[in-house]
Enzyme design. Structure first.
Site, PDB file in Angstrom:
ATOM      1  N   GLU A   1       0.804  -1.221   0.000  1.00 48.36           N
ATOM      2  CA  GLU A   1       0.000   0.000   0.000  1.00 48.36           C
ATOM      3  C   GLU A   1       0.839   1.275   0.000  1.00 48.36           C
ATOM      4  OE1 GLU A   1      -3.065  -0.227   2.995  1.00 48.36           O
ATOM      5  OE2 GLU A   1      -4.011  -1.956   2.014  1.00 48.36           O
ATOM      6  N   GLU A  29      -5.792  -8.951   0.694  1.00 46.84           N
ATOM      7  CA  GLU A  29      -6.341  -8.429   1.951  1.00 46.84           C
ATOM      8  C   GLU A  29      -7.806  -8.074   1.770  1.00 46.84           C
ATOM      9  OE1 GLU A  29      -4.786  -5.326   4.464  1.00 46.84           O
ATOM     10  OE2 GLU A  29      -2.723  -5.852   3.946  1.00 46.84           O
TER      11      GLU A  29
END
Length: 291
Positions: free
Chosen positions: A125, A225
């Protein structure tokens, strides 16, 4: 829905799986215990053994780092002892940290070989947080791939980021650099009601697949995720509860495990707020994990 073609490396990886388990499926497991201490080799072995005992028999785990808390030094021997394989994360924040991560990865490969590796994800991320440009991050992906290839490791190397980052045209360099793209999406953080959560999630997956296939046809999109919190504040129409987490598991996890490579968030984080862990403080699942 139609999926992009698998790369040769991905086909080789899938050849190690049984017909009943066509995709990698596992959990995200952090290097720290819920009390903040670093996991020991025994802690990793306990987590791996517990996950393998759950319905679904999860024998694949995603880690976030290589050097932090001596992740690989402790996790790899435990993985080898328990028949677990690792989706290896490499942190990229600041160059000194990145170099330590590469050193730890190289050391683990030299000592233990590479059969324990599912694939390698460079960064997590980073694009979503705006910590690096796509071009710089792509360079780090090429760097790690070059290092492991020099060690004789042919496993795929990619990057994990939010679906919003993947559909941003400014980040195409990372797609081009990646052997696979790791999608991360949470309808909870999009403020979705649990009744609409599955459609919100799959819309984000499809949006990512569409962009990735347009930029680099045939690149596989992994789901690394997602999850729903058992406790925490409301976020828009999204409400954290054990019941909602159970519903999200039934609606999303059970389909995702049959749709593509999937890693659920998370194994255990009962001290966090919101808490996405599926294993409670007593060591038992917080809800039914059957599919």
């Amino acid at each position: 829905m139609r999926l992009p073609a698998l790369t040769t490396t991905a086909l080789l990886a899938l050849s190690h799986l049984s017909l009943a388990e066509a995709y990698w499926k596992g959990f995200n497991v952090g290097a720290n215990n819920p009390d903040g201490t670093c996991k020991t080799r025994d802690d990793w072995a306990h987590a791996f053994t517990q996950l393998a005992s759950l319905p679904g028999h999860f024998t694949t785990v995603r880690t976030f780092a290589t050097s932090d808390c001596d992740t690989l030094a402790n996790a790899v021997p435990a993985a080898l002892d328990t028949g677990t394989q690792l989706l290896v994360g490499v942190w990229t924040q600041d160059d000194a940290h990145f170099e330590r991560e590469k050193v730890a990865l190289e050391a683990a490969i030299r000592e233990f070989g590479d059969e324990w590796i599912v694939a390698i994800m460079v960064g997590n991320e980073d694009l979503y947080r705006g910590e690096v440009t796509a071009e710089v991050l792509a360079g780090k992906i090429y760097d790690v791939r070059g290092m492991v290839r020099a060690l004789g490791v042919e496993k795929e190397v990619g990057h994990a980021d939010t679906w919003t980052a993947w559909v941003d045209g400014a980040n195409e360099a990372v797609i081009q650099a990646s052997d696979f793209v790791a999608h991360q999406g949470y309808p909870y953080w999009q403020g979705a009601d649990i009744a609409n959560s599955a459609s919100v999630y799959w819309a984000s997956v499809q949006a990512t697949r569409d962009v990735v296939n347009a930029v680099k046809p045939g690149t596989w999109v992994w789901m690394t995720e997602t999850g729903w919190p058992v406790t925490g504040d409301d976020f828009g129409a999204a409400q954290a509860s054990v019941w909602n987490a159970q519903e999200y598991w039934k609606q999303v996890a059970c389909e995702a495990f049959n749709e593509g490579h999937t890693f659920w968030y998370a194994y255990q984080d009962y001290t966090s707020t919101p808490s996405f862990g599926v294993i409670g403080q007593d060591g038992n699942p917080l809800y039914d994990l059957t599919c």
